[in-house]
Write an enzyme that holds these catalytic residues in place. Structure first.
Site, PDB file in Angstrom:
ATOM      1  N   CYS A 139       0.838  -1.192   0.000  1.00  0.00           N
ATOM      2  CA  CYS A 139       0.000   0.000   0.000  1.00  0.00           C
ATOM      3  C   CYS A 139       0.873   1.241   0.000  1.00  0.00           C
ATOM      4  O   CYS A 139       2.030   1.206   0.377  1.00  0.00           O
ATOM      5  CB  CYS A 139      -0.910   0.007   1.216  1.00  0.00           C
TER       6      CYS A 139
ATOM      7  N   ARG B 202       2.306   0.399  -7.195  1.00  0.00           N
ATOM      8  CA  ARG B 202       2.288  -0.648  -6.166  1.00  0.00           C
ATOM      9  C   ARG B 202       1.007  -1.483  -6.227  1.00  0.00           C
ATOM     10  O   ARG B 202       0.944  -2.564  -5.664  1.00  0.00           O
ATOM     11  CB  ARG B 202       2.386  -0.007  -4.774  1.00  0.00           C
TER      12      ARG B 202
ATOM     13  N   TRP C   2      -4.514  -1.766  -0.629  1.00  0.00           N
ATOM     14  CA  TRP C   2      -4.725  -3.076  -1.251  1.00  0.00           C
ATOM     15  C   TRP C   2      -5.274  -3.973  -0.159  1.00  0.00           C
ATOM     16  O   TRP C   2      -4.630  -4.189   0.856  1.00  0.00           O
ATOM     17  CB  TRP C   2      -3.413  -3.610  -1.804  1.00  0.00           C
TER      18      TRP C   2
ATOM     19  N   ASN D 180       0.049   0.523   6.765  1.00  0.00           N
ATOM     20  CA  ASN D 180       0.413  -0.649   5.973  1.00  0.00           C
ATOM     21  C   ASN D 180       0.825  -1.760   6.922  1.00  0.00           C
ATOM     22  O   ASN D 180       1.484  -1.502   7.932  1.00  0.00           O
ATOM     23  CB  ASN D 180       1.592  -0.348   5.039  1.00  0.00           C
ATOM     24  N   GLY D 181       0.501  -2.995   6.575  1.00  0.00           N
ATOM     25  CA  GLY D 181       0.878  -4.121   7.413  1.00  0.00           C
ATOM     26  C   GLY D 181      -0.342  -4.883   7.889  1.00  0.00           C
ATOM     27  O   GLY D 181      -1.467  -4.655   7.428  1.00  0.00           O
TER      28      GLY D 181
ATOM     29  N   GLU E 266       8.220 -18.587 -15.962  1.00  0.00           N
ATOM     30  CA  GLU E 266       8.140 -17.134 -15.933  1.00  0.00           C
ATOM     31  C   GLU E 266       7.332 -16.605 -17.118  1.00  0.00           C
ATOM     32  O   GLU E 266       6.567 -15.647 -16.983  1.00  0.00           O
ATOM     33  CB  GLU E 266       9.553 -16.535 -15.927  1.00  0.00           C
TER      34      GLU E 266
ATOM     35  N   LYS F 201       3.963 -14.291 -16.726  1.00  0.00           N
ATOM     36  CA  LYS F 201       3.783 -12.971 -17.339  1.00  0.00           C
ATOM     37  C   LYS F 201       2.453 -12.901 -18.077  1.00  0.00           C
ATOM     38  O   LYS F 201       1.722 -11.911 -17.970  1.00  0.00           O
ATOM     39  CB  LYS F 201       4.925 -12.675 -18.335  1.00  0.00           C
TER      40      LYS F 201
ATOM     41  N   GLU G 298      -0.524 -12.908 -15.580  1.00  0.00           N
ATOM     42  CA  GLU G 298      -0.552 -11.702 -14.757  1.00  0.00           C
ATOM     43  C   GLU G 298      -1.247 -10.552 -15.455  1.00  0.00           C
ATOM     44  O   GLU G 298      -2.039  -9.828 -14.841  1.00  0.00           O
ATOM     45  CB  GLU G 298       0.874 -11.262 -14.416  1.00  0.00           C
TER      46      GLU G 298
ATOM     47  N   HIS H  29       2.749 -36.483 -18.361  1.00  0.00           N
ATOM     48  CA  HIS H  29       2.203 -36.827 -17.046  1.00  0.00           C
ATOM     49  C   HIS H  29       1.083 -35.869 -16.647  1.00  0.00           C
ATOM     50  O   HIS H  29       0.985 -35.459 -15.483  1.00  0.00           O
ATOM     51  CB  HIS H  29       3.319 -36.811 -16.001  1.00  0.00           C
TER      52      HIS H  29
ATOM     53  N   LYS I 184       2.751  -4.361  -6.540  1.00  0.00           N
ATOM     54  CA  LYS I 184       4.163  -4.417  -6.902  1.00  0.00           C
ATOM     55  C   LYS I 184       5.013  -5.001  -5.787  1.00  0.00           C
ATOM     56  O   LYS I 184       5.920  -5.782  -6.026  1.00  0.00           O
ATOM     57  CB  LYS I 184       4.656  -3.008  -7.242  1.00  0.00           C
TER      58      LYS I 184
END
Length: 611
Positions: A2, A28, A75, A99-100, A484, A488, A491, A507, A606
């Site tokens: 946040c 973020r 967030w 935040n937290g 990766e 991407k 996301e 498999h 982020k």
């Protein structure tokens, strides 16, 4: 994850500074935004669900001339995204942004409600405001009230607090992974959760440590320890050009950052290597020959994209340095009871340097006596500050939530560290080291060549962007590249994509393949090339649409794939970095064609600073 911004001064409107700072923290990720500003009749709080522009529209017709205020982009963790749960939160005379995560929030909520107070939101943050307000009602001043309230909290917090009874100051506090940054100006002070928010206003900054508090006023910033005693700390000058955080002519930040990779990799290599002397110098990270040989195991820990860089790193450390490696998701590392001691090294990897799970893994490593060597992009981030050694990637600001240049620079950092270890352990001769270094120095130029694939990759994206599922296959070091690449795509395009070791296709994933399934196969020239071709044939025999990433000069692959993307060849290790570029471009162009928010994908942030 946040965003927090605060301002105390006299020459600027707090609202202007807060909105500008929150705008610079949009990368973020967030689901709501709000501000609290001192007005003639107290503290005015304005909050809105959704993007910051909605809050800005709400404030368009309000003058709000106050010079003290705090702002926040949230967030959701406790409580769903809504205006009611958005920050800032008010309780009595106190307003807070935070935040937290407060882990004992259920106990505190029951206590606060038993005291006859009404809790309006579902958040843990509002409870902090109530605790502070209760202490104020008991006769404490604002600073002491925050300090006593924070002593009741279990978990992590980074907060800024205002009180109608103390209209000229902001009180800040920090504990755990969430950062708090303090900016010093001329008769003004700034508060932020990340440097870009306040960089246009000051380059003189202080970093709050765990258990500390700060009092911000127009006269400056005072730092206090957990007992309320003053702490002397010199500010750090931040050398960071704000222009670097702008799009620079590209349509989106992610596109810009993909094309920045040659420069970012060049900066990561920097002057750390010398091919004539076969020398590797890593920011003071040293390994005596005996110490390096006594190192029995590396534990690479990270989350998300950084985790996949560690999977690539495993191949590098084992094949170059001859040392066993375990790769762990940081969120799982602590809970499996890893066997750590002084003969191990823990390597936490994080772009932001604030990832909560990775920070917790780092701390476990330190407690167990292991050497800790961090790979990090953001200078002075918490992970960097708490590690015994730090290898900075120097990728520069990465604004797009989906990481690109951070990944490639992290892999280069692993390569450098593996080479350093391999030389110290006697696994890499001088001639071999010189060869590694020369290949590494060719990488930025070959990345530029790989980026010339933008147009053909865009054409491929045009063919397949309507697909609902993708499969990415790779073997050896290209397996984590496939993972990766799949990450991407999902996301930023919201298409289901799965990365798989090509040899494991039989498999399970082979059951999914049909004429509607695009399958991206990394089939560069390598010791497992023939095996990958065999896997590719199995896809074709089931009518799968094959998109092959192949080595330049390969004359065999074109007859076996629907589309081929040719990349330069730079050996068994560094070609992996070249292979990710077309996969990044594919994800980017598919997302653009689908019309998604490429830079700020839904539900993502982020920097994940809570578990």
């Amino acid at each position: 994850m946040c965003g927090i911004v605060g301002y105390v001064g006299s020459d600027r409107r707090a609202m202007d500074v807060l909105l500008d700072g929150l705008r610079r923290l949009e990368y973020r990720g967030y689901d709501s935004a709000g501000v609290a500003i001192f007005a003639d009749d107290g503290i005015a709080v304005r909050r809105a669900l959704g993007k910051l522009r909605i809050l800005e529209e709400m404030l368009r017709d309000e003058t709000m001339p106050g010079n003290v205020g705090i702002g926040h982009t949230r967030w959701a963790t406790h409580g769903k995204p809504s205006e009611r749960n958005a920050h800032p939160h008010r309780a009595g005379s106190v307003v807070i942004v935070h935040n937290g995560i407060v882990e004992n929030y259920r106990t505190l909520r029951a206590e606060i409600e038993a005291a006859g107070r009404s809790v309006e939101s579902e958040t843990d943050t509002e409870l902090i405001a109530h605790l502070v307000d209760m202490e104020l009602a008991g006769g404490l001043d604002m600073v002491e009230a925050v300090r006593v309230a924070c002593a009741r909290l279990e978990g992590s917090y980074a907060l800024g607090a205002l009180s109608a009874s103390d209209p000229s100051r902001i009180v800040a506090a920090k504990n755990g992974g969430s950062p708090i940054i303090l900016g010093l100006g001329e008769k003004e002070s700034f508060l932020a959760s990340d440097v870009p928010a306040i960089l246009p206003y000051t380059r003189q900054m202080l970093f709050l440590e765990d258990g500390e508090f700060a009092v911000l006023s127009g006269e400056g910033v005072e730092i206090l320890d957990a007992e309320g005693e003053s702490v002397e700390r010199a500010p750090r000058p931040i050398q960071w050009d704000p222009v670097a955080a702008e799009k620079g002519g590209y349509d989106r930040f992610m596109q810009k950052e993909i094309f920045e990779q040659p420069r970012a990799v060049l900066d990561t290599i920097g002057t750390r290597v010398n091919d004539s002397d076969a020398d590797v110098t890593l920011d003071g990270i040293e390994f005596g020959n005996d110490a390096a040989r006594q190192l029995q195991r590396l534990f690479l820990v990270a989350c998300g994209t950084a985790y996949y860089s560690c999977m690539v790193g495993k191949y590098l450390y084992e094949q170059i340095a001859g040392i066993p490696v375990e790769v762990d998701l940081a969120s799982e590392f602590r809970y499996r009871g890893p066997i750590l001691d002084e003969h191990c090294a823990v390597v936490p990897v994080s772009q932001s340097g604030e990832t909560a799970d990775t920070l917790a893994a780092l701390r476990l490593g330190k407690e167990s006596g292991a050497r800790v060597i961090a790979i990090c992009n953001v200078r002075d981030a918490t992970i960097a500050r708490e590690s015994g050694d730090v290898l900075y990637t120097h990728a520069g600001p990465e604004i797009g939530v989906a990481s690109t240049k951070a990944f490639t620079t992290q892999v280069v950092a692993h390569y450098l560290l593996a080479l350093k270890l391999g030389m110290a352990r006697g696994c890499v001769s001088v001639d071999a080291a010189r060869g590694h270094i020369r290949s590494l120095m060719r990488l930025p130029r070959l990345l530029e060549r790989a980026l010339q694939l933008d147009a053909p990759v865009r054409a491929i994206a045009q063919k397949y962007y309507h697909a609902t599922n993708f499969l990415f296959l790779g073997r050896g070091i290209m397996y984590p590249i496939a993972l990766e690449g799949a990450l991407k795509l999902k996301e930023i395009s919201y298409i289901h994509a799965e990365g798989y070791a090509a040899g494991e296709m039989k498999h399970g994933p082979i059951a999914l393949i049909d004429e509607d399934m695009p399958v991206v196969v990394i089939a560069n020239k390598s010791p497992v090339y023939d095996k990958v071709l065999s896997n590719l044939e199995q896809v074709r025999s089931r009518d799968g649409q094959v998109i092959a990433v192949a080595s330049e000069g390969d004359t065999e692959i074109a007859d076996k794939a629907s589309d081929v993307i040719y990349i330069p060849d730079l050996g068994d290790h560094l070609t992996a970095i070249l292979a990710i570029v077309p996969l990044q471009l594919l994800a980017y162009h598919v997302a653009v064609l689908k019309g998604t928010d490429v830079d700020q994908p839904r539900n993502l942030a982020k920097s994940v600073t809570v578990e």
